[in-house]
Design a protein around this motif. Structure first.
Motif, PDB file in Angstrom:
ATOM      1  N   LEU A 294      -5.787 -13.619   7.169  1.00  0.00           N
ATOM      2  CA  LEU A 294      -4.810 -14.508   6.547  1.00  0.00           C
ATOM      3  C   LEU A 294      -4.365 -13.975   5.186  1.00  0.00           C
ATOM      4  O   LEU A 294      -3.191 -14.108   4.815  1.00  0.00           O
ATOM      5  N   GLU A 295      -5.279 -13.373   4.453  1.00  0.00           N
ATOM      6  CA  GLU A 295      -4.913 -12.782   3.158  1.00  0.00           C
ATOM      7  C   GLU A 295      -3.915 -11.654   3.348  1.00  0.00           C
ATOM      8  O   GLU A 295      -2.934 -11.528   2.592  1.00  0.00           O
ATOM      9  N   ARG A 296      -4.140 -10.835   4.355  1.00  0.00           N
ATOM     10  CA  ARG A 296      -3.209  -9.733   4.616  1.00  0.00           C
ATOM     11  C   ARG A 296      -1.863 -10.254   5.122  1.00  0.00           C
ATOM     12  O   ARG A 296      -0.821  -9.684   4.814  1.00  0.00           O
ATOM     13  N   ALA A 297      -1.906 -11.342   5.881  1.00  0.00           N
ATOM     14  CA  ALA A 297      -0.653 -11.949   6.335  1.00  0.00           C
ATOM     15  C   ALA A 297       0.144 -12.498   5.162  1.00  0.00           C
ATOM     16  O   ALA A 297       1.378 -12.347   5.103  1.00  0.00           O
ATOM     17  N   ALA A 298      -0.536 -13.122   4.213  1.00  0.00           N
ATOM     18  CA  ALA A 298       0.151 -13.647   3.035  1.00  0.00           C
ATOM     19  C   ALA A 298       0.771 -12.516   2.227  1.00  0.00           C
ATOM     20  O   ALA A 298       1.908 -12.629   1.732  1.00  0.00           O
ATOM     21  N   ALA A 299       0.031 -11.400   2.108  1.00  0.00           N
ATOM     22  CA  ALA A 299       0.562 -10.248   1.375  1.00  0.00           C
ATOM     23  C   ALA A 299       1.763  -9.645   2.091  1.00  0.00           C
ATOM     24  O   ALA A 299       2.758  -9.267   1.457  1.00  0.00           O
ATOM     25  N   ALA A 300       1.692  -9.569   3.425  1.00  0.00           N
ATOM     26  CA  ALA A 300       2.813  -9.018   4.189  1.00  0.00           C
ATOM     27  C   ALA A 300       4.038  -9.901   4.072  1.00  0.00           C
ATOM     28  O   ALA A 300       5.171  -9.413   3.943  1.00  0.00           O
ATOM     29  N   ALA A 301       3.830 -11.217   4.118  1.00  0.00           N
ATOM     30  CA  ALA A 301       4.957 -12.144   3.985  1.00  0.00           C
ATOM     31  C   ALA A 301       5.628 -11.989   2.629  1.00  0.00           C
ATOM     32  O   ALA A 301       6.865 -11.956   2.522  1.00  0.00           O
ATOM     33  N   ALA A 302       4.808 -11.882   1.586  1.00  0.00           N
ATOM     34  CA  ALA A 302       5.366 -11.729   0.237  1.00  0.00           C
ATOM     35  C   ALA A 302       6.132 -10.421   0.098  1.00  0.00           C
ATOM     36  O   ALA A 302       7.219 -10.376  -0.497  1.00  0.00           O
ATOM     37  N   ALA A 303       5.573  -9.354   0.654  1.00  0.00           N
ATOM     38  CA  ALA A 303       6.219  -8.044   0.539  1.00  0.00           C
ATOM     39  C   ALA A 303       7.535  -7.997   1.305  1.00  0.00           C
ATOM     40  O   ALA A 303       8.475  -7.293   0.907  1.00  0.00           O
ATOM     41  N   SER A 304       7.616  -8.730   2.404  1.00  0.00           N
ATOM     42  CA  SER A 304       8.810  -8.686   3.243  1.00  0.00           C
ATOM     43  C   SER A 304       9.932  -9.580   2.734  1.00  0.00           C
ATOM     44  O   SER A 304      11.092  -9.385   3.094  1.00  0.00           O
ATOM     45  N   ALA A 305       9.556 -10.596   1.927  1.00  0.00           N
ATOM     46  CA  ALA A 305      10.508 -11.611   1.468  1.00  0.00           C
ATOM     47  C   ALA A 305      11.141 -12.372   2.639  1.00  0.00           C
ATOM     48  O   ALA A 305      12.231 -12.930   2.504  1.00  0.00           O
ATOM     49  N   ARG A 306      10.436 -12.399   3.779  1.00  0.00           N
ATOM     50  CA  ARG A 306      10.906 -13.157   4.931  1.00  0.00           C
ATOM     51  C   ARG A 306      10.295 -14.554   4.917  1.00  0.00           C
ATOM     52  O   ARG A 306       9.256 -14.794   4.299  1.00  0.00           O
ATOM     53  N   ARG A 307      10.928 -15.482   5.618  1.00  0.00           N
ATOM     54  CA  ARG A 307      10.382 -16.823   5.782  1.00  0.00           C
ATOM     55  C   ARG A 307       9.500 -16.818   7.032  1.00  0.00           C
ATOM     56  O   ARG A 307       9.967 -16.926   8.147  1.00  0.00           O
ATOM     57  N   THR A 308       8.197 -16.682   6.832  1.00  0.00           N
ATOM     58  CA  THR A 308       7.268 -16.516   7.936  1.00  0.00           C
ATOM     59  C   THR A 308       6.603 -17.855   8.277  1.00  0.00           C
ATOM     60  O   THR A 308       6.496 -18.737   7.427  1.00  0.00           O
ATOM     61  N   PRO A 309       6.131 -18.004   9.502  1.00  0.00           N
ATOM     62  CA  PRO A 309       5.467 -19.255   9.892  1.00  0.00           C
ATOM     63  C   PRO A 309       4.128 -19.408   9.192  1.00  0.00           C
ATOM     64  O   PRO A 309       3.458 -18.422   8.902  1.00  0.00           O
TER      65      PRO A 309
END
Length: 289
Positions: A268-283
């Motif tokens: 989940l931590e890596r998912a949060a980092a990936a979401a932030a880096a992508s600037a996408r609206r992730t689920p």
């Protein structure tokens, strides 16, 4: 906490509707479950509604059909933005390959003397499991496993190749959509040589986040421990799961393998980092928390 990060519903080749899957997961004593249907997100909305209702934590994912060195590899993608244009286009291309494959398999089986038609295959996006189910219903075989081994695996009379995405490119694509990736059962069924440790290291460098170690296809405890050591050396998240398909697979009951809570938190931590880096609206994870 009991965590199962790989399950399938009727939205791909499982035998339970998403609501039934989530209810069954809660009844099996799971605290967290991921829905990871093949190459699509059709079950996400219903599963999220059910998870909120029954109080189980849901992670939305996809099991993507990829290829690496001419071998098929399944890649679990968790929490990507499903509206990402590149990811959406690639999933559509994979699904189109599956849709065109089923009629070709039916034709090949008919040439081999098996009387089956597309009318016998009940699925919106039919794949090999749905053809296998048709063979079971007709009494040609007694199970999906027998259908695959006798008719639908490579080299058998009903096998037809289809499009699959490049593994490394797909890892990068999921990252651009704000998601994280885990190799699904990479050394299952004697396929260790298809993805040796050196290749896994290169996939890590491309953005891979984890490896599914505890899986029914990794029957040998020594295989699990060796793969666990590879993941530890590469700082990859280690997951475990059932790969549950309802009645579609035997010996894959919900929760038969699970992910350790600390490994889940790392994912989940890596998912949060990936979401932030992508600037996408992730689920987001929904339900239990």
């Amino acid at each position: 906490m009991r965590i199962d990060l790989h399950t399938h519903s009727l939205a791909s080749d499982g035998t339970q509707a998403p609501t039934e899957l989530i209810t069954a997961a809660q009844q099996a004593g799971l605290d967290v479950v991921a829905i990871t249907d093949h190459d699509g997100t059709g079950g996400w909305a219903e599963a999220a509604e059910a998870a909120t209702r029954v109080g189980i934590e849901l992670v939305r994912g996809i099991e993507i059909s990829t290829k690496h060195r001419h071998h098929g590899v399944h890649l679990l993608a968790y929490l990507p933005d499903p509206t990402h244009p590149g990811l959406r286009a690639e999933l559509d291309r994979i699904v189109e390959g599956r849709s065109s494959r089923a009629p070709a398999m039916v034709a090949a089986l008919r040439r081999a003397g098996i009387e089956v038609s597309m009318d016998d295959i009940a699925a919106a996006v039919p794949g090999r499991p749905h053809v296998a189910d048709a063979l079971v219903r007709q009494g040609v075989v007694s199970s999906r496993d027998e259908a695959f081994s006798e008719y639908l695996n490579p080299g058998r009379p009903g096998y037809v190749n289809r499009y699959a995405a490049d593994l490394t490119a797909t890892i990068r694509l999921v990252a651009s959509a704000g998601g994280v990736t885990v190799l699904a059962h990479p050394w299952g069924r004697g396929r260790k040589d298809d993805l040796p440790a050196g290749d896994i290291a290169r996939l890590r460098d491309a953005g891979l986040s984890g490896v599914e170690v505890d899986h029914q296809d990794h029957k040998d405890p020594d295989v699990r421990e060796e793969l666990r050591a590879v993941a530890r050396d590469l700082d990859l998240v280690v997951t475990g799961s059932s790969d549950h398909h309802g009645l579609g697979k035997t010996n894959h009951e919900l929760g038969c393998n699970t992910t350790a809570p600390d490994e889940y938190e790392r994912l989940l931590e890596r998912a949060a980092a990936a979401a932030a880096a992508s600037a996408r609206r992730t689920p987001e994870v929904v339900g239990g928390r």
